[in-house]
Enzyme design. Structure first.
Site, PDB file in Angstrom:
ATOM      1  N   GLU A  74       0.846  -1.194   0.000  1.00 48.92           N
ATOM      2  CA  GLU A  74       0.000   0.000   0.000  1.00 48.92           C
ATOM      3  C   GLU A  74       0.881   1.244   0.000  1.00 48.92           C
ATOM      4  OE1 GLU A  74      -3.522   2.442   2.301  1.00 48.92           O
ATOM      5  OE2 GLU A  74      -2.283   1.079   3.481  1.00 48.92           O
ATOM      6  N   VAL A  86       5.797  18.461 -11.677  1.00 47.13           N
ATOM      7  CA  VAL A  86       5.508  18.465 -13.114  1.00 47.13           C
ATOM      8  C   VAL A  86       6.773  18.630 -13.961  1.00 47.13           C
ATOM      9  CG1 VAL A  86       3.682  19.077 -14.763  1.00 47.13           C
ATOM     10  CG2 VAL A  86       3.403  19.709 -12.391  1.00 47.13           C
ATOM     11  N   LYS A  87       7.858  18.019 -13.494  1.00 50.02           N
ATOM     12  CA  LYS A  87       9.098  17.977 -14.271  1.00 50.02           C
ATOM     13  C   LYS A  87       9.493  16.524 -14.548  1.00 50.02           C
ATOM     14  CE  LYS A  87      11.121  22.162 -12.221  1.00 50.02           C
ATOM     15  NZ  LYS A  87      11.063  23.054 -13.383  1.00 50.02           N
ATOM     16  N   GLY A  88       8.591  15.619 -14.226  1.00 51.50           N
ATOM     17  CA  GLY A  88       8.870  14.212 -14.510  1.00 51.50           C
ATOM     18  C   GLY A  88       9.412  13.407 -13.340  1.00 51.50           C
ATOM     19  N   TYR A  89       9.683  14.051 -12.216  1.00 48.18           N
ATOM     20  CA  TYR A  89      10.230  13.303 -11.073  1.00 48.18           C
ATOM     21  C   TYR A  89       9.229  12.283 -10.520  1.00 48.18           C
ATOM     22  CZ  TYR A  89      14.189  16.523 -10.887  1.00 48.18           C
ATOM     23  OH  TYR A  89      15.304  17.239 -11.189  1.00 48.18           O
ATOM     24  N   GLY A  90       7.959  12.675 -10.489  1.00 47.34           N
ATOM     25  CA  GLY A  90       6.930  11.767  -9.972  1.00 47.34           C
ATOM     26  C   GLY A  90       6.837  10.490 -10.797  1.00 47.34           C
ATOM     27  N   THR A  91       7.001  10.614 -12.100  1.00 49.08           N
ATOM     28  CA  THR A  91       6.969   9.452 -12.982  1.00 49.08           C
ATOM     29  C   THR A  91       8.204   8.586 -12.777  1.00 49.08           C
ATOM     30  OG1 THR A  91       5.700  10.691 -14.594  1.00 49.08           O
ATOM     31  CG2 THR A  91       6.863   8.751 -15.416  1.00 49.08           C
ATOM     32  N   ALA A 117      -4.846  13.799  -7.337  1.00 48.28           N
ATOM     33  CA  ALA A 117      -3.775  12.903  -7.799  1.00 48.28           C
ATOM     34  C   ALA A 117      -4.275  11.741  -8.647  1.00 48.28           C
ATOM     35  CB  ALA A 117      -2.992  12.383  -6.590  1.00 48.28           C
TER      36      ALA A 117
HETATM   37  N1  ACO Z   1      -3.462  15.661 -11.887  1.00 46.08           N
HETATM   38  C1  ACO Z   1      -3.374  15.270 -13.172  1.00 46.08           C
HETATM   39  N2  ACO Z   1      -2.216  15.032 -13.787  1.00 46.08           N
HETATM   40  C2  ACO Z   1      -1.107  15.235 -13.071  1.00 46.08           C
HETATM   41  C3  ACO Z   1      -1.103  15.662 -11.741  1.00 46.08           C
HETATM   42  C4  ACO Z   1      -2.352  15.880 -11.154  1.00 46.08           C
HETATM   43  N3  ACO Z   1      -2.456  16.284  -9.900  1.00 46.08           N
HETATM   44  N4  ACO Z   1       0.161  15.764 -11.303  1.00 46.08           N
HETATM   45  C5  ACO Z   1       0.924  15.421 -12.333  1.00 46.08           C
HETATM   46  N5  ACO Z   1       0.147  15.102 -13.385  1.00 46.08           N
HETATM   47  C6  ACO Z   1       0.553  14.649 -14.677  1.00 46.08           C
HETATM   48  C7  ACO Z   1       1.580  15.496 -15.326  1.00 46.08           C
HETATM   49  O1  ACO Z   1       1.010  16.531 -16.081  1.00 46.08           O
HETATM   50  C8  ACO Z   1       2.286  14.486 -16.191  1.00 46.08           C
HETATM   51  O2  ACO Z   1       1.540  14.243 -17.354  1.00 46.08           O
HETATM   52  P1  ACO Z   1       2.272  14.005 -18.780  1.00 46.08           P
HETATM   53  O3  ACO Z   1       3.118  12.769 -18.558  1.00 46.08           O
HETATM   54  O4  ACO Z   1       1.150  13.805 -19.719  1.00 46.08           O
HETATM   55  O5  ACO Z   1       3.090  15.228 -19.000  1.00 46.08           O
HETATM   56  C9  ACO Z   1       2.238  13.225 -15.338  1.00 46.08           C
HETATM   57  O6  ACO Z   1       1.141  13.383 -14.467  1.00 46.08           O
HETATM   58  C10 ACO Z   1       3.458  12.997 -14.517  1.00 46.08           C
HETATM   59  O7  ACO Z   1       3.989  14.206 -14.070  1.00 46.08           O
HETATM   60  P2  ACO Z   1       5.305  14.274 -13.221  1.00 46.08           P
HETATM   61  O8  ACO Z   1       6.035  15.536 -13.563  1.00 46.08           O
HETATM   62  O9  ACO Z   1       6.053  13.009 -13.331  1.00 46.08           O
HETATM   63  O10 ACO Z   1       4.674  14.393 -11.773  1.00 46.08           O
HETATM   64  P3  ACO Z   1       5.246  15.165 -10.508  1.00 46.08           P
HETATM   65  O11 ACO Z   1       6.717  15.113 -10.456  1.00 46.08           O
HETATM   66  O12 ACO Z   1       4.609  16.491 -10.395  1.00 46.08           O
HETATM   67  O13 ACO Z   1       4.672  14.246  -9.328  1.00 46.08           O
HETATM   68  C11 ACO Z   1       2.848  14.245  -7.768  1.00 46.08           C
HETATM   69  C12 ACO Z   1       3.284  14.000  -9.221  1.00 46.08           C
HETATM   70  C13 ACO Z   1       3.610  13.299  -6.864  1.00 46.08           C
HETATM   71  C14 ACO Z   1       1.351  13.950  -7.670  1.00 46.08           C
HETATM   72  C15 ACO Z   1       3.179  15.707  -7.392  1.00 46.08           C
HETATM   73  O14 ACO Z   1       2.548  16.577  -8.268  1.00 46.08           O
HETATM   74  C16 ACO Z   1       2.822  16.098  -5.971  1.00 46.08           C
HETATM   75  O15 ACO Z   1       3.638  15.948  -5.054  1.00 46.08           O
HETATM   76  N6  ACO Z   1       1.595  16.602  -5.744  1.00 46.08           N
HETATM   77  C17 ACO Z   1       1.151  17.033  -4.435  1.00 46.08           C
HETATM   78  C18 ACO Z   1       0.994  15.880  -3.485  1.00 46.08           C
HETATM   79  C19 ACO Z   1       0.027  14.824  -3.968  1.00 46.08           C
HETATM   80  O16 ACO Z   1      -1.027  15.114  -4.489  1.00 46.08           O
HETATM   81  N7  ACO Z   1       0.402  13.547  -3.745  1.00 46.08           N
HETATM   82  C20 ACO Z   1      -0.405  12.391  -4.016  1.00 46.08           C
HETATM   83  C21 ACO Z   1      -1.490  12.311  -3.018  1.00 46.08           C
HETATM   84  S1  ACO Z   1      -2.240  10.716  -2.931  1.00 46.08           S
HETATM   85  C22 ACO Z   1      -1.197   9.835  -1.959  1.00 46.08           C
HETATM   86  O17 ACO Z   1      -0.244  10.318  -1.401  1.00 46.08           O
HETATM   87  C23 ACO Z   1      -1.488   8.364  -1.774  1.00 46.08           C
END
Ligand code: ACO
Length: 162
Positions: A74, A86-91, A117
């Protein structure tokens, strides 16, 4: 950029990283009670994969718990620091995490996704349709009203590395 698995092993280095990660979670997940974040991040049943920049700076991570007998994990919390979203780190983090968890014989990931999310998790291969039999996970993880349960199948032979 490095990806490291950090546990509460009592070392100064791990403590510092877990505190930094806890602070990112607290800031990025404002609806979550801070005490709850602290409890899980430092809980011995939980582990965290941290993204580390310049050797010491934690810029994000994922806190999770494995259920080895049930072969699922989980995801409790996941976040990237505000300025680097939104720089690709999450992916990259999710791909590294899948690569890691695959070696631990985990077959499914579950998470309660925040509404904001859900889009991110969909892009990472998570679905709202839960394929696991309820007996396998119900009662193991806590019900949580504030989110949408999502599941990801971790294929045992896919190369998730990036
Ligand atoms: N909604 C829709 N799409 C999203 C979101 C979102 N909130 N965040 C990122 N994306 C998309 C991006 O546009 C991107 O799309 P693309 O591949 O078509 O360009 C894709 O998802 C991946 O984007 P990354 O740059 O890799 O994502 P990032 O580094 O921003 O990490 C994360 C994503 C972890 C959700 C970050 O935005 C974050 O920390 N957000 C705030 C905290 C949060 O919401 N965490 C998750 C809560 S749920 C949980 O913890 C179980």
């Amino acid at each position: 950029i490095e990806f490291k698995i950090i546990t509460n092993d009592g070392t100064h280095e791990s403590m510092k990283m877990l505190i930094d990660l806890k602070n990112i979670f607290a800031r990025q997940l404002p609806k979550m009670p801070k005490e709850y974040i602290v409890r899980l991040v430092f809980d011995r049943n939980h582990e965290s994969m941290c993204i580390i920049k310049d050797n010491t700076k934690v810029i994000g991570g994922i806190c999770y718990r494995k259920y080895p007998t049930q072969r699922f994990a989980e995801i409790a919390f996941l976040a990237i620091t505000a300025t680097l979203q939104v720089k690709g780190y999450g992916t990259r983090l999710m791909n590294k995490f899948k690569e890691h968890i695959q070696k631990q014989d985990v077959e499914y990931l579950l998470t309660y996704a925040d509404n904001y999310a859900i889009g991110y998790f969909r892009k990472q291969g998570f679905y709202q349709e839960i394929k696991m039999q309820p007996e396998r996970w119900k009662g193991f993880i806590k019900d949580y009203d504030g989110g949408t349960l999502m599941e990801c199948y971790v294929h045992s032979t896919i190369d998730y590395g990036n």
